[in-house]
Design a protein around this motif. Structure first.
Motif, PDB file in Angstrom:
ATOM      1  N   ARG A  86     -91.664 -67.831 -89.652  1.00  0.00           N
ATOM      2  CA  ARG A  86     -90.106 -66.427 -89.359  1.00  0.00           C
ATOM      3  C   ARG A  86     -89.075 -67.457 -89.745  1.00  0.00           C
ATOM      4  O   ARG A  86     -87.681 -67.435 -89.809  1.00  0.00           O
ATOM      5  CB  ARG A  86     -90.467 -66.280 -88.418  1.00  0.00           C
ATOM      6  N   SER A  87     -88.636 -69.086 -88.721  1.00  0.00           N
ATOM      7  CA  SER A  87     -87.687 -69.938 -88.573  1.00  0.00           C
ATOM      8  C   SER A  87     -87.833 -70.428 -90.281  1.00  0.00           C
ATOM      9  O   SER A  87     -86.482 -70.415 -90.700  1.00  0.00           O
ATOM     10  CB  SER A  87     -88.375 -71.327 -88.398  1.00  0.00           C
TER      11      SER A  87
ATOM     12  N   LEU B  72     -87.949 -68.521 -93.080  1.00  0.00           N
ATOM     13  CA  LEU B  72     -87.645 -67.354 -93.595  1.00  0.00           C
ATOM     14  C   LEU B  72     -85.618 -67.008 -93.213  1.00  0.00           C
ATOM     15  O   LEU B  72     -85.169 -67.050 -93.839  1.00  0.00           O
ATOM     16  CB  LEU B  72     -88.041 -66.341 -94.132  1.00  0.00           C
ATOM     17  N   ALA B  73     -85.340 -67.528 -91.790  1.00  0.00           N
ATOM     18  CA  ALA B  73     -84.337 -67.238 -91.438  1.00  0.00           C
ATOM     19  C   ALA B  73     -83.727 -68.512 -92.358  1.00  0.00           C
ATOM     20  O   ALA B  73     -82.358 -67.996 -92.060  1.00  0.00           O
ATOM     21  CB  ALA B  73     -84.386 -67.643 -90.190  1.00  0.00           C
TER      22      ALA B  73
ATOM     23  N   ILE C 142     -82.279 -63.259 -87.387  1.00  0.00           N
ATOM     24  CA  ILE C 142     -83.530 -63.173 -88.396  1.00  0.00           C
ATOM     25  C   ILE C 142     -84.867 -64.316 -87.594  1.00  0.00           C
ATOM     26  O   ILE C 142     -85.962 -63.264 -87.437  1.00  0.00           O
ATOM     27  CB  ILE C 142     -83.893 -63.912 -90.182  1.00  0.00           C
ATOM     28  N   ALA C 143     -83.591 -65.325 -86.943  1.00  0.00           N
ATOM     29  CA  ALA C 143     -84.961 -66.235 -86.274  1.00  0.00           C
ATOM     30  C   ALA C 143     -85.560 -65.755 -84.735  1.00  0.00           C
ATOM     31  O   ALA C 143     -86.656 -66.000 -84.816  1.00  0.00           O
ATOM     32  CB  ALA C 143     -83.681 -67.325 -85.862  1.00  0.00           C
ATOM     33  N   ARG C 144     -84.870 -65.220 -84.072  1.00  0.00           N
ATOM     34  CA  ARG C 144     -85.142 -64.010 -82.697  1.00  0.00           C
ATOM     35  C   ARG C 144     -85.010 -65.345 -81.670  1.00  0.00           C
ATOM     36  O   ARG C 144     -85.682 -64.404 -80.846  1.00  0.00           O
ATOM     37  CB  ARG C 144     -85.811 -63.432 -82.919  1.00  0.00           C
TER      38      ARG C 144
ATOM     39  N   HIS D  79     -81.497 -73.504 -85.374  1.00  0.00           N
ATOM     40  CA  HIS D  79     -81.721 -72.774 -86.791  1.00  0.00           C
ATOM     41  C   HIS D  79     -80.752 -72.541 -87.281  1.00  0.00           C
ATOM     42  O   HIS D  79     -80.981 -72.963 -88.698  1.00  0.00           O
ATOM     43  CB  HIS D  79     -82.597 -71.436 -86.309  1.00  0.00           C
TER      44      HIS D  79
END
Length: 136
Positions: free
Chosen positions: A3-4, A6-7, A67-69, A75
């Motif tokens: 996820r990181s 992709l963010a 996206i990272a949340r 990020h």
């Protein structure tokens, strides 16, 4: 971890599509502002270009943080470092397209604009979280 990654990639794509797309639109609308080699001497155009590059940098940092949340600012910093490295390469390759002051200011602003976007998202999330707790 995925996820990181992709963010940060998504934030970079957001900046490239918006900033480079706006560059292309401006070049098609005002071709007379660009020399045959693509050089720009118009200070108002250069300042406008810098303005929207910073604005889109903030947007890219915000998108990365969404996206990272979690660890939004970290990020956004990762995005800022990536964009700074890409900006250095672009500056070297396109040095002749603008005055030196433009390139140097752009490089100085790219990471802070991404960080501001991440900070705005983190701050918004904290406020929304505090409001949800207060409502209960």
């Amino acid at each position: 971890m995925l996820r990181s990654i992709l963010a940060v990639i998504a934030g970079s794509v957001v900046w490239m599509v918006t900033a480079l797309g706006t560059d292309a639109i401006l070049m098609s609308l005002w071709p007379q502002a660009y020399s045959a080699g693509g050089r720009v001497e118009s200070v108002p155009l250069l300042l406008f270009t810098m303005f929207y590059a910073v604005l889109f940098g903030v947007l890219a940092g915000y998108v990365t943080a969404v996206i990272a949340r979690r660890a939004e600012v970290k990020h956004a910093l990762a995005l800022g470092i990536l964009q700074l490295l890409m900006g250095i390469v672009a500056t070297i390759n396109f040095w002749d397209t603008a005055p030196a002051w433009y390139h140097l200011i752009f490089l100085a602003l790219v990471t802070p604009s991404n960080l501001l976007g991440g900070w705005l998202r983190a701050n918004r999330r904290r406020k929304l979280g505090a409001g949800a707790v207060a409502a209960h």
